[in-house]
Design a protein around this motif. Structure first.
Motif, PDB file in Angstrom:
ATOM      1  N   ALA A 198      42.326  56.018  43.109  1.00 59.95           N
ATOM      2  CA  ALA A 198      42.042  54.727  42.449  1.00 59.95           C
ATOM      3  C   ALA A 198      41.201  53.937  43.792  1.00 59.95           C
ATOM      4  N   GLN A 199      40.127  54.026  43.163  1.00 58.22           N
ATOM      5  CA  GLN A 199      39.668  52.280  43.465  1.00 58.22           C
ATOM      6  C   GLN A 199      39.866  50.313  43.034  1.00 58.22           C
ATOM      7  N   HIS A 200      40.201  50.163  44.222  1.00 58.96           N
ATOM      8  CA  HIS A 200      40.097  48.627  44.470  1.00 58.96           C
ATOM      9  C   HIS A 200      39.323  47.935  44.693  1.00 58.96           C
ATOM     10  N   PHE A 201      39.241  46.780  43.977  1.00 56.00           N
ATOM     11  CA  PHE A 201      37.874  46.059  44.016  1.00 56.00           C
ATOM     12  C   PHE A 201      38.480  44.143  44.045  1.00 56.00           C
ATOM     13  N   PHE A 202      37.624  44.068  45.550  1.00 54.42           N
ATOM     14  CA  PHE A 202      37.914  42.727  45.603  1.00 54.42           C
ATOM     15  C   PHE A 202      36.714  42.217  45.944  1.00 54.42           C
ATOM     16  N   CYS A 203      37.147  40.667  45.240  1.00 58.73           N
ATOM     17  CA  CYS A 203      35.321  40.069  46.261  1.00 58.73           C
ATOM     18  C   CYS A 203      35.242  39.195  47.701  1.00 58.73           C
ATOM     19  N   LYS A 204      34.492  39.901  48.138  1.00 58.08           N
ATOM     20  CA  LYS A 204      33.986  39.693  49.700  1.00 58.08           C
ATOM     21  C   LYS A 204      34.643  38.287  49.984  1.00 58.08           C
ATOM     22  N   THR A 205      33.556  37.498  49.181  1.00 55.89           N
ATOM     23  CA  THR A 205      34.306  36.034  50.033  1.00 55.89           C
ATOM     24  C   THR A 205      35.543  34.986  49.680  1.00 55.89           C
ATOM     25  N   CYS A 206      35.826  35.991  48.678  1.00 56.56           N
ATOM     26  CA  CYS A 206      37.222  34.967  48.528  1.00 56.56           C
ATOM     27  C   CYS A 206      38.514  36.352  48.746  1.00 56.56           C
ATOM     28  N   GLY A 207      38.236  37.124  48.881  1.00 51.82           N
ATOM     29  CA  GLY A 207      39.444  38.862  48.856  1.00 51.82           C
ATOM     30  C   GLY A 207      40.001  38.947  47.503  1.00 51.82           C
ATOM     31  N   ILE A 208      39.728  38.330  46.287  1.00 52.62           N
ATOM     32  CA  ILE A 208      40.611  38.058  45.074  1.00 52.62           C
ATOM     33  C   ILE A 208      40.706  39.417  44.456  1.00 52.62           C
ATOM     34  N   TYR A 209      41.054  40.447  44.198  1.00 50.98           N
ATOM     35  CA  TYR A 209      41.721  41.331  43.803  1.00 50.98           C
ATOM     36  C   TYR A 209      41.332  40.876  42.164  1.00 50.98           C
ATOM     37  N   THR A 210      40.400  41.661  41.494  1.00 48.38           N
ATOM     38  CA  THR A 210      39.601  41.802  40.719  1.00 48.38           C
ATOM     39  C   THR A 210      39.876  42.970  39.410  1.00 48.38           C
ATOM     40  N   HIS A 211      39.573  44.032  39.758  1.00 50.21           N
ATOM     41  CA  HIS A 211      39.892  45.344  38.774  1.00 50.21           C
ATOM     42  C   HIS A 211      40.203  46.423  39.515  1.00 50.21           C
ATOM     43  N   HIS A 212      40.533  47.174  38.761  1.00 48.28           N
ATOM     44  CA  HIS A 212      40.585  48.795  39.997  1.00 48.28           C
ATOM     45  C   HIS A 212      40.801  49.583  39.055  1.00 48.28           C
ATOM     46  N   GLN A 213      40.047  50.746  39.032  1.00 44.47           N
ATOM     47  CA  GLN A 213      40.375  52.188  38.469  1.00 44.47           C
ATOM     48  C   GLN A 213      41.009  52.942  38.403  1.00 44.47           C
ATOM     49  N   ARG A 214      41.839  53.483  37.838  1.00 44.82           N
ATOM     50  CA  ARG A 214      43.516  53.208  37.642  1.00 44.82           C
ATOM     51  C   ARG A 214      43.291  55.368  38.219  1.00 44.82           C
ATOM     52  N   ARG A 215      44.223  55.563  38.533  1.00 40.74           N
ATOM     53  CA  ARG A 215      44.726  56.331  39.644  1.00 40.74           C
ATOM     54  C   ARG A 215      45.423  57.560  38.358  1.00 40.74           C
ATOM     55  N   SER A 216      46.453  56.943  37.376  1.00 43.45           N
ATOM     56  CA  SER A 216      47.495  57.557  36.648  1.00 43.45           C
ATOM     57  C   SER A 216      45.704  57.902  34.792  1.00 43.45           C
ATOM     58  N   ASN A 217      45.255  57.142  34.957  1.00 38.62           N
ATOM     59  CA  ASN A 217      44.373  57.119  33.906  1.00 38.62           C
ATOM     60  C   ASN A 217      42.522  56.614  34.429  1.00 38.62           C
ATOM     61  N   PRO A 218      42.245  57.844  35.088  1.00 36.97           N
ATOM     62  CA  PRO A 218      40.865  57.264  35.509  1.00 36.97           C
ATOM     63  C   PRO A 218      39.924  57.328  34.598  1.00 36.97           C
ATOM     64  N   ASP A 219      39.733  56.860  32.808  1.00 34.73           N
ATOM     65  CA  ASP A 219      39.031  56.244  32.127  1.00 34.73           C
ATOM     66  C   ASP A 219      39.285  55.223  32.072  1.00 34.73           C
ATOM     67  N   GLU A 220      40.209  54.490  32.784  1.00 34.55           N
ATOM     68  CA  GLU A 220      40.536  52.653  32.306  1.00 34.55           C
ATOM     69  C   GLU A 220      40.443  52.229  33.811  1.00 34.55           C
ATOM     70  N   TYR A 221      40.284  51.439  33.642  1.00 34.64           N
ATOM     71  CA  TYR A 221      40.351  50.251  34.831  1.00 34.64           C
ATOM     72  C   TYR A 221      41.690  49.276  34.818  1.00 34.64           C
ATOM     73  N   GLY A 222      42.188  48.830  35.487  1.00 31.46           N
ATOM     74  CA  GLY A 222      43.282  47.364  35.449  1.00 31.46           C
ATOM     75  C   GLY A 222      42.382  46.103  35.736  1.00 31.46           C
ATOM     76  N   VAL A 223      42.557  45.780  34.775  1.00 27.74           N
ATOM     77  CA  VAL A 223      42.086  44.016  35.173  1.00 27.74           C
ATOM     78  C   VAL A 223      43.431  43.067  35.951  1.00 27.74           C
TER      79      VAL A 223
END
Length: 139
Positions: free
Chosen positions: A70-95
């Motif tokens: 799973a790849q989790h993405f966060f804004c470097k400035t405000c720290g908010i989690y924006t989205h992640h590439q799912r482990r259970s379904n690598p063909d989808e993001y969770g936003v």
């Protein structure tokens, strides 16, 4: 934008993107894995090619742990989690639903919570439901 495409941004607005939802907000969910438990976000499903950055993609930082799938993405400035590439379904993001302009997790009456502590990729079984979060308005 199509009716299934939404505008999204982090808290400070540095990261801006459009996301085409797989099935609207009907895919909204939470998870009980360690990172989801701590970040507390509600995610909706987007196909892997369904995110188009308008600004700030270079301001994202990536976090992985455990299997690193799973790849989790966060804004470097405000720290908010924006989205992640799912482990259970690598063909989808969770936003992060809260990053969708005009949306809040509190707009939903219920959110399914999946059992991420017993992840289907570890158990070999189906995704198990851990429970439901409910929001009841006092108004």
């Amino acid at each position: 934008m199509t009716k299934d495409t939404v505008s999204c941004a982090c808290h400070c607005g540095t990261v801006r993107f459009e996301a085409t939802l797989v099935d609207g907000v009907t895919t909204a969910r939470r998870c009980t894995c360690s990172i989801c438990r701590m970040r507390g976000a509600v995610a909706v499903s987007v196909a892997l090619g369904g995110i188009r950055f308008r600004a700030g993609e270079d301001n994202l930082t990536r976090y992985t742990f455990n299997t690193g799938e799973a790849q989790h993405f966060f804004c470097k400035t405000c720290g908010i989690y924006t989205h992640h590439q799912r482990r259970s379904n690598p063909d989808e993001y969770g936003v992060n639903l809260a990053c969708i302009e005009g949306m809040s997790p509190f707009d939903l009456d219920e959110v399914i919570v999946n059992d991420g502590e017993n992840h289907p990729r570890d158990t070999g079984g189906p995704t198990r439901r851990a429970g439901v979060l409910r929001f009841e308005r006092d108004v």
